[in-house]
Motif scaffolding. Sequence first.
Motif, PDB file in Angstrom:
ATOM      1  N   MET B 196       0.835  -1.212   0.000  1.00 54.77           N
ATOM      2  CA  MET B 196       0.000   0.000   0.000  1.00 54.77           C
ATOM      3  C   MET B 196       0.873   1.266   0.000  1.00 54.77           C
ATOM      4  SD  MET B 196      -3.253  -0.597   2.302  1.00 54.77           S
ATOM      5  CE  MET B 196      -4.519  -1.663   1.747  1.00 54.77           C
ATOM      6  N   PRO B 197       0.266   2.402  -0.377  1.00 57.82           N
ATOM      7  CA  PRO B 197       1.029   3.653  -0.300  1.00 57.82           C
ATOM      8  C   PRO B 197       1.622   3.832   1.107  1.00 57.82           C
ATOM      9  CG  PRO B 197      -1.048   4.008  -1.435  1.00 57.82           C
ATOM     10  CD  PRO B 197      -1.086   2.610  -0.912  1.00 57.82           C
ATOM     11  N   ILE B 198       2.798   4.408   1.157  1.00 58.53           N
ATOM     12  CA  ILE B 198       3.591   4.463   2.395  1.00 58.53           C
ATOM     13  C   ILE B 198       2.839   5.153   3.542  1.00 58.53           C
ATOM     14  CG2 ILE B 198       4.871   6.614   1.905  1.00 58.53           C
ATOM     15  CD1 ILE B 198       6.568   3.422   3.076  1.00 58.53           C
ATOM     16  N   PHE B 199       1.984   6.126   3.197  1.00 62.88           N
ATOM     17  CA  PHE B 199       1.227   6.854   4.218  1.00 62.88           C
ATOM     18  C   PHE B 199       0.372   5.881   5.044  1.00 62.88           C
ATOM     19  CE2 PHE B 199      -2.953   8.648   5.284  1.00 62.88           C
ATOM     20  CZ  PHE B 199      -2.568   9.626   6.195  1.00 62.88           C
ATOM     21  N   PHE B 200      -0.295   4.973   4.354  1.00 66.80           N
ATOM     22  CA  PHE B 200      -1.180   4.021   5.052  1.00 66.80           C
ATOM     23  C   PHE B 200      -0.378   3.031   5.889  1.00 66.80           C
ATOM     24  CE2 PHE B 200      -3.613   5.572   1.446  1.00 66.80           C
ATOM     25  CZ  PHE B 200      -4.740   6.040   2.112  1.00 66.80           C
ATOM     26  N   GLN B 201       0.803   2.684   5.396  1.00 65.89           N
ATOM     27  CA  GLN B 201       1.654   1.777   6.172  1.00 65.89           C
ATOM     28  C   GLN B 201       2.073   2.434   7.489  1.00 65.89           C
ATOM     29  OE1 GLN B 201       4.820  -0.229   4.048  1.00 65.89           O
ATOM     30  NE2 GLN B 201       3.833   0.228   2.093  1.00 65.89           N
ATOM     31  N   ARG B 202       2.389   3.744   7.405  1.00 61.66           N
ATOM     32  CA  ARG B 202       2.831   4.472   8.615  1.00 61.66           C
ATOM     33  C   ARG B 202       1.687   4.589   9.615  1.00 61.66           C
ATOM     34  NH1 ARG B 202       6.226   8.933   5.598  1.00 61.66           N
ATOM     35  NH2 ARG B 202       8.125   7.772   5.265  1.00 61.66           N
ATOM     36  N   VAL B 203       0.498   4.960   9.109  1.00 63.23           N
ATOM     37  CA  VAL B 203      -0.658   5.119  10.007  1.00 63.23           C
ATOM     38  C   VAL B 203      -1.009   3.773  10.642  1.00 63.23           C
ATOM     39  CG1 VAL B 203      -3.125   5.741  10.123  1.00 63.23           C
ATOM     40  CG2 VAL B 203      -1.562   7.100   8.731  1.00 63.23           C
ATOM     41  N   ALA B 204      -0.954   2.711   9.840  1.00 67.63           N
ATOM     42  CA  ALA B 204      -1.343   1.377  10.320  1.00 67.63           C
ATOM     43  C   ALA B 204      -0.516   0.928  11.522  1.00 67.63           C
ATOM     44  CB  ALA B 204      -1.209   0.363   9.189  1.00 67.63           C
ATOM     45  N   ALA B 205       0.715   1.372  11.587  1.00 66.02           N
ATOM     46  CA  ALA B 205       1.602   0.955  12.687  1.00 66.02           C
ATOM     47  C   ALA B 205       1.086   1.422  14.047  1.00 66.02           C
ATOM     48  CB  ALA B 205       2.999   1.491  12.439  1.00 66.02           C
ATOM     49  N   TYR B 206       0.306   2.516  14.043  1.00 68.77           N
ATOM     50  CA  TYR B 206      -0.175   3.070  15.317  1.00 68.77           C
ATOM     51  C   TYR B 206      -1.612   2.651  15.649  1.00 68.77           C
ATOM     52  CZ  TYR B 206       3.970   5.895  14.685  1.00 68.77           C
ATOM     53  OH  TYR B 206       5.270   6.280  14.495  1.00 68.77           O
ATOM     54  N   LEU B 207      -2.202   1.842  14.795  1.00 68.78           N
ATOM     55  CA  LEU B 207      -3.591   1.404  15.017  1.00 68.78           C
ATOM     56  C   LEU B 207      -3.623  -0.104  15.299  1.00 68.78           C
ATOM     57  CD1 LEU B 207      -5.274   3.361  12.065  1.00 68.78           C
ATOM     58  CD2 LEU B 207      -5.430   3.916  14.492  1.00 68.78           C
ATOM     59  N   PRO B 208      -4.668  -0.567  15.987  1.00 68.36           N
ATOM     60  CA  PRO B 208      -4.697  -2.002  16.331  1.00 68.36           C
ATOM     61  C   PRO B 208      -5.029  -2.927  15.162  1.00 68.36           C
ATOM     62  CG  PRO B 208      -6.674  -0.900  17.145  1.00 68.36           C
ATOM     63  CD  PRO B 208      -5.793   0.166  16.589  1.00 68.36           C
ATOM     64  N   PHE B 209      -5.620  -2.376  14.077  1.00 69.96           N
ATOM     65  CA  PHE B 209      -6.163  -3.230  13.002  1.00 69.96           C
ATOM     66  C   PHE B 209      -5.107  -4.128  12.352  1.00 69.96           C
ATOM     67  CE2 PHE B 209      -8.630   0.759  13.154  1.00 69.96           C
ATOM     68  CZ  PHE B 209      -9.827   0.231  13.614  1.00 69.96           C
ATOM     69  N   LYS B 210      -3.905  -3.603  12.214  1.00 61.84           N
ATOM     70  CA  LYS B 210      -2.827  -4.358  11.572  1.00 61.84           C
ATOM     71  C   LYS B 210      -2.537  -5.662  12.318  1.00 61.84           C
ATOM     72  CE  LYS B 210       2.165  -3.881  10.965  1.00 61.84           C
ATOM     73  NZ  LYS B 210       3.330  -3.021  11.130  1.00 61.84           N
ATOM     74  N   TYR B 211      -2.745  -5.611  13.634  1.00 59.00           N
ATOM     75  CA  TYR B 211      -2.374  -6.750  14.495  1.00 59.00           C
ATOM     76  C   TYR B 211      -3.474  -7.809  14.563  1.00 59.00           C
ATOM     77  CZ  TYR B 211       1.246  -3.459  15.396  1.00 59.00           C
ATOM     78  OH  TYR B 211       2.287  -2.589  15.195  1.00 59.00           O
ATOM     79  N   VAL B 212      -4.581  -7.540  13.891  1.00 60.82           N
ATOM     80  CA  VAL B 212      -5.668  -8.531  13.865  1.00 60.82           C
ATOM     81  C   VAL B 212      -5.421  -9.550  12.753  1.00 60.82           C
ATOM     82  CG1 VAL B 212      -8.141  -8.862  13.474  1.00 60.82           C
ATOM     83  CG2 VAL B 212      -7.366  -6.939  14.859  1.00 60.82           C
ATOM     84  N   PHE B 213      -5.181  -9.075  11.528  1.00 63.31           N
ATOM     85  CA  PHE B 213      -5.029  -9.979  10.384  1.00 63.31           C
ATOM     86  C   PHE B 213      -3.625  -9.980   9.797  1.00 63.31           C
ATOM     87  CE2 PHE B 213      -9.706 -10.028   9.790  1.00 63.31           C
ATOM     88  CZ  PHE B 213      -9.843 -11.386   9.620  1.00 63.31           C
ATOM     89  N   PHE B 214      -3.127  -8.777   9.516  1.00 62.90           N
ATOM     90  CA  PHE B 214      -1.910  -8.697   8.720  1.00 62.90           C
ATOM     91  C   PHE B 214      -0.719  -9.373   9.398  1.00 62.90           C
ATOM     92  CE2 PHE B 214       1.948  -6.527   7.229  1.00 62.90           C
ATOM     93  CZ  PHE B 214       1.878  -6.915   5.908  1.00 62.90           C
ATOM     94  N   VAL B 215      -0.557  -9.129  10.691  1.00 65.35           N
ATOM     95  CA  VAL B 215       0.607  -9.702  11.395  1.00 65.35           C
ATOM     96  C   VAL B 215       0.564 -11.241  11.388  1.00 65.35           C
ATOM     97  CG1 VAL B 215       1.688  -9.897  13.683  1.00 65.35           C
ATOM     98  CG2 VAL B 215       1.135  -7.646  12.746  1.00 65.35           C
ATOM     99  N   PRO B 216      -0.567 -11.885  11.794  1.00 59.60           N
ATOM    100  CA  PRO B 216      -0.570 -13.356  11.748  1.00 59.60           C
ATOM    101  C   PRO B 216      -0.388 -13.931  10.339  1.00 59.60           C
ATOM    102  CG  PRO B 216      -2.602 -12.533  12.766  1.00 59.60           C
ATOM    103  CD  PRO B 216      -1.793 -11.359  12.410  1.00 59.60           C
ATOM    104  N   VAL B 217      -1.030 -13.293   9.339  1.00 59.11           N
ATOM    105  CA  VAL B 217      -0.916 -13.820   7.966  1.00 59.11           C
ATOM    106  C   VAL B 217       0.520 -13.655   7.454  1.00 59.11           C
ATOM    107  CG1 VAL B 217      -1.731 -13.547   5.583  1.00 59.11           C
ATOM    108  CG2 VAL B 217      -3.360 -13.490   7.446  1.00 59.11           C
ATOM    109  N   SER B 218       1.156 -12.530   7.791  1.00 63.18           N
ATOM    110  CA  SER B 218       2.552 -12.335   7.388  1.00 63.18           C
ATOM    111  C   SER B 218       3.452 -13.404   7.995  1.00 63.18           C
ATOM    112  CB  SER B 218       3.048 -10.951   7.824  1.00 63.18           C
ATOM    113  OG  SER B 218       2.340  -9.978   7.140  1.00 63.18           O
ATOM    114  N   MET B 219       3.158 -13.758   9.252  1.00 63.84           N
ATOM    115  CA  MET B 219       3.957 -14.809   9.902  1.00 63.84           C
ATOM    116  C   MET B 219       3.769 -16.134   9.170  1.00 63.84           C
ATOM    117  SD  MET B 219       3.835 -14.287  13.961  1.00 63.84           S
ATOM    118  CE  MET B 219       4.108 -12.716  14.706  1.00 63.84           C
ATOM    119  N   LEU B 220       2.524 -16.391   8.760  1.00 65.40           N
ATOM    120  CA  LEU B 220       2.236 -17.634   8.029  1.00 65.40           C
ATOM    121  C   LEU B 220       3.033 -17.692   6.725  1.00 65.40           C
ATOM    122  CD1 LEU B 220       0.245 -20.176   7.908  1.00 65.40           C
ATOM    123  CD2 LEU B 220      -1.160 -18.754   6.443  1.00 65.40           C
ATOM    124  N   LEU B 221       3.193 -16.521   6.093  1.00 67.96           N
ATOM    125  CA  LEU B 221       3.934 -16.466   4.830  1.00 67.96           C
ATOM    126  C   LEU B 221       5.443 -16.396   5.053  1.00 67.96           C
ATOM    127  CD1 LEU B 221       1.701 -13.898   2.875  1.00 67.96           C
ATOM    128  CD2 LEU B 221       2.013 -16.285   2.305  1.00 67.96           C
TER     129      LEU B 221
END
Lengths: 268, 261
Positions: B196-221
């Motif tokens: 995604m555009p870098i702005f959204f990546q930066r904002v996502a780091a400070y919000l809980p949403f990233k830690y619901v799906f993206f973090v576990p799926v990234s670990m799986l990959l």
Amino acid sequence: MGRLRRIFRYYLLSLKFDVKTLFAYPEAFWMAAFTQPLWAIVQMIFIETLYGQTSNFLGYSKYDSYMLYGTYKAIQSLAVMIFYLRLQDLTEEIRGTSQWSLDMMLLKPIDSQLFATSGKYWLPELTNILVGAGMVMYGLVNEPRMINGLQILAYFYVLFLALIVVYVLYFVLQTLLFWFDYLQVGEAFWIRMQGFGKYPRELYHGGLGVLVNIAIPVTLMGSVPVEYLLGRIPYTMLAMYTVVVAALFFLSRWFWFFSLKRYSSFSS
Amino acid sequence: MKYWRTFLLTIQTELQYRANLVLWIIEGAIAPVVMVLAWFVVLGNRSEVGGYTRGDFITYYLAVTFGWYVVAGTFSQMIGRAIKMGEMNITLVKPYNVVLEKMVREQAWKFISLLIALPILAVVTYMFRSYVTVSLSGVQIFMTMVSFALGAILFAIIEATIGILAFWFVEIWPIADTSMACMNVFGGMLAPLTLMPIFFQRVAAYLPFKYVFFVPVSMLLGKGDNASFELGLQVIFIVVCFGIYSLIWRAGLKRYEGIGG
């Protein structure tokens, strides 16, 4: 002529009633009006993400994609505004759990399909229609091109066909309730099926391509009208689309009357 | 035990509507299929885009789709309705938490759906076996499972918090809708966050949403940069979100006026 006037009066009075309701409870309108365009923003972010990795997506530039999604959004929102509420209620009316019984609807001196499936407006969708139109304009302004009157006419004609397709799709899904005891998934399925219309029609091949391009042509919602606007499809194809959409409409109408025979009323 | 009974009862109810469950699964699979097709077009003749190969895209969207049954759900509206309709009155005077009850009901629905979805998952994985390659060590598998479990807890707390906002708002669906839109963008359900555009990546780091799906799926990959650090952040977000939930719950109860029930 008298019948048409009565139908027109029915729609006009329904609209007046919904506008009055809107002014009575403006909070619900404003909450929906501000939150619903969020999904357009989500798709815009997806467009930016895709075009961050490529400059050409199946022959569509970034601004073409904005036009495509804007068109899709406008027509989807128009369909939701005109048909959603009545069609959503239909399941409960068939099951007999709604305040309005289907019996009452069938007894009115007006076409049952027309009365049971339209005439209640979800006005907050107006913001989504504006967002969609804004995206089309954004795409056109950022990548100007020559467009003639015939192309514009074809664009709006395909949008009209798309509106019928979206209506027929939900109408058939909800009519299935005559045959199943419980089918909660109709609305979600309707929304997901429309999702195929968000992308260029060339994205779908094989059986899926036949399904979403011809059998249930949801790509009429975005890709096809934009291609007419940009002069990329021959006008002869319009005849095929017209025949398919007309056939879908009459089939759905037949299915409605056929299913009505199965309806057994209880309490009203 | 009381929640276990609720779980079993809900399973029995849901099994009455099997056609509905199957249609929900098909419905849920449509969007990821389209996403995968779109990314395949972007890939064209390239072997990877932003570190994601064809196999990665398939695995990513498969994991998001089927992970939804483990992690997510939509019970905020049920909690909201219980508050709005006065259903909560009965539970307030009993050793029974209405929020937990709604959560358990949702888990039962998801459990049955997951059971039905597993054969579909197996068939899809078999069809794309030449693309889908997940090679994780024992420790990585363990970390991924823990991360999915933490994601599920975090998601449950977010949903419950939205649900109890019904103490203040008549309609909570716009808030739930907003949260779902955020989950799509900042949680990586729409597309891998790193693309995604870098702005959204930066904002996502400070919000809980990233830690619901993206973090576990990234670990799986196998794409998690620092798995134990990410797990730590998941725990921190759980603690913070639970603190917020508790505050809202206590304030809401003081404000609550039960009608009906």
